[in-house]
Write an enzyme that holds these catalytic residues in place. Sequence first.
Site, short mmCIF file in Angstrom:
data_model
loop_
_atom_site.label_atom_id
_atom_site.label_comp_id
_atom_site.label_asym_id
_atom_site.label_seq_id
_atom_site.Cartn_x
_atom_site.Cartn_y
_atom_site.Cartn_z
N ASP A 1 1.13 -1.01 0.08
CA ASP A 1 0.00 -0.04 0.12
C ASP A 1 0.90 1.15 0.04
O ASP A 1 2.05 1.18 0.29
CB ASP A 1 -0.98 0.15 1.35
CG ASP A 1 -0.20 -0.51 2.43
OD1 ASP A 1 0.85 -0.19 2.50
OD2 ASP A 1 -0.89 -1.02 3.32
N ASP B 1 -8.20 -3.74 14.25
CA ASP B 1 -9.39 -4.37 13.74
C ASP B 1 -9.59 -5.41 13.05
O ASP B 1 -10.64 -5.49 12.18
CB ASP B 1 -10.23 -2.94 13.21
CG ASP B 1 -9.60 -2.47 12.08
OD1 ASP B 1 -8.46 -2.75 11.51
OD2 ASP B 1 -10.06 -1.23 11.61
N HIS C 1 -7.65 -5.26 9.84
CA HIS C 1 -7.39 -5.01 8.62
C HIS C 1 -6.08 -5.49 8.03
O HIS C 1 -5.25 -5.50 8.99
CB HIS C 1 -7.49 -3.63 8.10
CG HIS C 1 -6.39 -2.93 8.76
ND1 HIS C 1 -6.64 -2.04 9.89
CD2 HIS C 1 -5.44 -2.58 8.44
CE1 HIS C 1 -5.73 -1.12 10.16
NE2 HIS C 1 -4.66 -1.57 9.23
N GLU D 1 -9.87 -2.29 5.06
CA GLU D 1 -10.51 -2.09 6.52
C GLU D 1 -11.60 -2.93 6.50
O GLU D 1 -12.20 -3.75 5.74
CB GLU D 1 -10.93 -0.52 6.41
CG GLU D 1 -9.82 0.42 6.12
CD GLU D 1 -8.94 0.82 7.29
OE1 GLU D 1 -9.11 -0.11 8.38
OE2 GLU D 1 -8.41 1.70 7.63
#
Length: 266
Positions: free
Chosen positions: A72, A141, A143, A148
């Site tokens: 990313d 979380d 990801h 996400e």
Amino acid sequence: MRLIPLATAEQVGKWAARHIVNRINAFKPTADRPFVLGLPTGGTPLTAYKALVEMHKAGQVSFKHVVTFNMDEYVGLAKEHPESYHSFMHRNFFDHVDIPAENINLLNGNAPDIDAECRQYEEKIRSYGKINLFMGGVGNDGHIAFNEPASSLASRTRIKTLTHDTRVANSRFFDGDVSQVPKYALTVGVGTLLDAEEVMILVLGNVKAQALQAAVEGNVNHMWTISCLQLHPKAVVVCDEPSTMELKVKTLKYFNELEAENIKGL
């Protein structure tokens, strides 16, 4: 799925680095047949990069015939910015090993045509056949990369809006100022990740314990992106002791016994 339960973050980094080196050396890459390696950024892989650099300097591995694709990159952050993932990768890894510049692939978060940039990134990955090993981390979380919660499990490289929690977590790299953290990023998709021959995810710290539990004991669920690993034929999760807090005792015992031979010597 394999789960490699280790005691410390340093051991996780060393195990991951050793695994990558073993994979590269067993592959015997050449200029015409390079080993294709997917790479992450952030705090989690730093010990792995440090160990890889040390193993390279010790003559245990060469990256001359390795091609890399990063997961990313922020949108709108100049690549020269110290917190761009371009800068991060050169500072922590690329500048210390023998990988040719032309073998390094990073998404351009300032591309004039973002859709074309993402499409071309996918096409370039496919031009090599597949990524042989994709290393990644995981967010609190669940990801992976910037996929996400609620990301499609069939998704491809695209632009994503970062959640507030992710921006808060990443603000530690921006002097604690959330307003300095970009709101958008380019990221490989969950489908891109699942296409890799092997996926290795590193999990560190008690803040990741719920994500690890979701990955290992939960159901496949797009709200926990990491659970996609259950769909992969060759997934490896390497974790430290604090991150295993939410796992059942019998789960941890099972994997400790299963991987006993593979966690020696760290």
